[in-house]
Design an enzyme around this catalytic site. Structure first.
Site, PDB file in Angstrom:
ATOM      1  N   ARG A  46      -5.912   9.942   0.399  1.00  0.00           N
ATOM      2  CA  ARG A  46      -5.603   8.255  -0.953  1.00  0.00           C
ATOM      3  C   ARG A  46      -7.151   7.796  -0.139  1.00  0.00           C
ATOM      4  O   ARG A  46      -7.832   6.750  -0.715  1.00  0.00           O
ATOM      5  CB  ARG A  46      -4.548   7.929  -0.918  1.00  0.00           C
ATOM      6  CG  ARG A  46      -4.712   5.676  -1.149  1.00  0.00           C
ATOM      7  CD  ARG A  46      -3.483   5.344  -1.772  1.00  0.00           C
ATOM      8  NE  ARG A  46      -2.473   5.351  -0.540  1.00  0.00           N
ATOM      9  CZ  ARG A  46      -1.986   4.700   0.439  1.00  0.00           C
ATOM     10  NH1 ARG A  46      -0.768   4.225  -1.680  1.00  0.00           N
ATOM     11  NH2 ARG A  46      -0.524   4.291   1.183  1.00  0.00           N
ATOM     12  N   LYS A  75      -7.295   0.208  -0.657  1.00  0.00           N
ATOM     13  CA  LYS A  75      -6.408  -0.225   0.155  1.00  0.00           C
ATOM     14  C   LYS A  75      -7.021  -0.764   1.384  1.00  0.00           C
ATOM     15  O   LYS A  75      -7.824   0.263   2.701  1.00  0.00           O
ATOM     16  CB  LYS A  75      -5.418   0.890   0.794  1.00  0.00           C
ATOM     17  CG  LYS A  75      -3.933   0.723   0.825  1.00  0.00           C
ATOM     18  CD  LYS A  75      -2.989   1.634   1.443  1.00  0.00           C
ATOM     19  CE  LYS A  75      -2.240   1.291   2.460  1.00  0.00           C
ATOM     20  NZ  LYS A  75      -1.262  -0.107   2.676  1.00  0.00           N
ATOM     21  N   GLU A 134       2.517  -5.746  -8.805  1.00  0.00           N
ATOM     22  CA  GLU A 134       3.412  -4.987  -7.671  1.00  0.00           C
ATOM     23  C   GLU A 134       3.935  -6.138  -7.102  1.00  0.00           C
ATOM     24  O   GLU A 134       3.629  -7.700  -7.305  1.00  0.00           O
ATOM     25  CB  GLU A 134       2.430  -4.162  -7.388  1.00  0.00           C
ATOM     26  CG  GLU A 134       1.212  -4.778  -6.621  1.00  0.00           C
ATOM     27  CD  GLU A 134       0.291  -3.732  -5.664  1.00  0.00           C
ATOM     28  OE1 GLU A 134       1.012  -2.403  -5.264  1.00  0.00           O
ATOM     29  OE2 GLU A 134      -1.057  -4.160  -5.520  1.00  0.00           O
TER      30      GLU A 134
HETATM   31  N1  PXG Z   1       1.712  -1.824  -2.756  1.00  0.00           N
HETATM   32  C1  PXG Z   1       0.136  -2.472  -2.034  1.00  0.00           C
HETATM   33  C2  PXG Z   1       0.246  -3.537  -2.024  1.00  0.00           C
HETATM   34  C3  PXG Z   1       1.243  -1.633  -0.225  1.00  0.00           C
HETATM   35  O1  PXG Z   1       0.032  -2.192   0.163  1.00  0.00           O
HETATM   36  C4  PXG Z   1       2.290  -0.274  -1.064  1.00  0.00           C
HETATM   37  C5  PXG Z   1       2.214  -1.026  -2.779  1.00  0.00           C
HETATM   38  C6  PXG Z   1       3.438   0.865  -1.178  1.00  0.00           C
HETATM   39  O2  PXG Z   1       2.332   2.310  -1.368  1.00  0.00           O
HETATM   40  P1  PXG Z   1       2.625   3.174  -0.604  1.00  0.00           P
HETATM   41  O3  PXG Z   1       1.875   4.397  -0.934  1.00  0.00           O
HETATM   42  O4  PXG Z   1       3.297   2.829   0.832  1.00  0.00           O
HETATM   43  O5  PXG Z   1       3.841   3.783  -0.939  1.00  0.00           O
HETATM   44  C7  PXG Z   1       1.635  -1.347   0.033  1.00  0.00           C
HETATM   45  C8  PXG Z   1       1.888   0.189   1.070  1.00  0.00           C
HETATM   46  C9  PXG Z   1       2.576  -2.724   6.097  1.00  0.00           C
HETATM   47  C10 PXG Z   1       2.466  -1.929   5.540  1.00  0.00           C
HETATM   48  O6  PXG Z   1       2.078  -2.290   7.729  1.00  0.00           O
HETATM   49  C11 PXG Z   1       2.524  -2.244   4.197  1.00  0.00           C
HETATM   50  C12 PXG Z   1       2.180  -1.040   3.195  1.00  0.00           C
HETATM   51  C13 PXG Z   1       2.606   0.205   3.522  1.00  0.00           C
HETATM   52  C14 PXG Z   1       3.335   0.416   4.956  1.00  0.00           C
HETATM   53  C15 PXG Z   1       2.922  -0.455   5.529  1.00  0.00           C
HETATM   54  O7  PXG Z   1       2.228  -4.287   5.366  1.00  0.00           O
HETATM   55  N2  PXG Z   1       1.759  -1.536   1.980  1.00  0.00           N
END
Ligand code: PXG
Length: 290
Positions: free
Chosen positions: A50, A149, A182
């Protein structure tokens, strides 16, 4: 703590980036948040993939191969003697001039931080979370695609502030058409009549790695999963609702905009998925110490 920056390890106090880095000046860069469970890096390859997709979308050349990044990530965990925790993998556009043109940035920077994780209190997982929809609309995919991201999280941070102001932990973000996208750092799922639903990526959802893991677990459990556009009405009338993310894992939701979801307790299928997810985190992932 040892932090990886461009091939070298630094102590926390000396781990620094330039004030001219466009990651700081413009949020021009990308990142991944990855979990370590039981001495293994969970879904590491998926996160690295990703990261490369995000890089491609913003025309950023990551100055390391996939294999070298995987090796450096695992090594950073090992140097910090972690068996459980959280990895923040960052690639910035690098040092440039004060103009926003990325052409002034010759060398993208790679940073890897591995630390302990702060998770939501255990009680919240047992009770379930209350969330609200917020006024800030999710970025348009035709503007800043939510699949990237990127280091620019203001869209999500504004929504988080609105959730905080409403006295809850998390926000449901709608897209410009009013469909559910989301949450601020989590994907959203509902369950209705034994079927699992989650918004499509085109509605403004990140291609969440936990989202995909849960879809796979649901399929393996014989559940039907689909990705239609969802409205707030669909959320209000769901039997169960939960959020997925690397940080949050699977968080049951029991109230949305004052409407109680199901019987107001974490749902049965949600709890079964949580169980399966934890099972998976214990036994899969890239071993750190072998
Ligand atoms: N939507 C958004 C906008 C994210 O930033 C997810 C969904 C979930 O994706 P994953 O691949 O993690 O299942 C995310 C993930 C943090 C932090 O430090 C943020 C995320 C993941 C881990 C830590 O705020 N965002």
């Amino acid at each position: 703590m040892k932090i990886f920056i461009d091939g070298k390890y630094f102590d926390e106090r000396t781990a620094k980036v330039s004030v001219f880095d466009h990651g700081l000046l413009y949020g021009d860069g990308i990142f991944e948040g990855i979990r370590i469970y039981n001495g293994r890096v969970f879904k590491l390859r998926e996160h690295i993939d990703r990261l490369f997709y995000s890089a491609k979308a913003i025309l950023l050349e990551i100055p390391m191969t996939r294999a070298a990044l995987i090796k450096a990530t695992v090594e950073t965990c090992r140097k910090n003697k972690l068996r459980a925790g959280y990895i923040r993998l960052i690639v910035t556009r690098g040092r440039g001039t004060l103009g926003l043109n990325p052409r002034s940035c010759k060398n993208p920077s790679v940073i890897i931080i591995a630390d302990k994780i702060q998770v939501y209190p255990q009680g919240l997982y047992a009770r379930g979370m209350e969330i609200v929809t917020v006024p800030t609309v999710r970025n348009l995919h035709s503007a800043v695609n939510p699949a990237i991201k990127s280091l620019n999280y203001l869209n999500n941070i504004l929504a988080k502030i609105e959730a905080n102001n409403a006295g809850v932990e998390e926000a449901v973000m709608l897209n410009a058409e009013g469909f559910v996208a989301e949450c601020t750092a989590d994907n959203l799922f509902i369950i209705k009549n034994g079927e699992v639903f989650t918004p499509p990526n085109s509605a403004g959802a990140l291609y969440g790695i936990t989202r995909q893991t849960v879809i796979d677990l649901a399929h393996a459990a014989g559940l039907k999963v689909s990705e239609p556009n969802l409205t707030r009405y669909d959320l209000f009338n769901a039997d169960e609702c939960f959020l997925t993310g690397t940080g949050a894992e699977i968080m049951p939701v029991v109230k949305i905009d004052g409407r109680v979801i199901g019987n107001g307790k974490p749902g049965k299928l949600t709890r079964a998925l949580v169980e399966k997810y934890h099972g998976l985190t214990k036994v899969t992932g890239e071993p750190i110490y072998s």
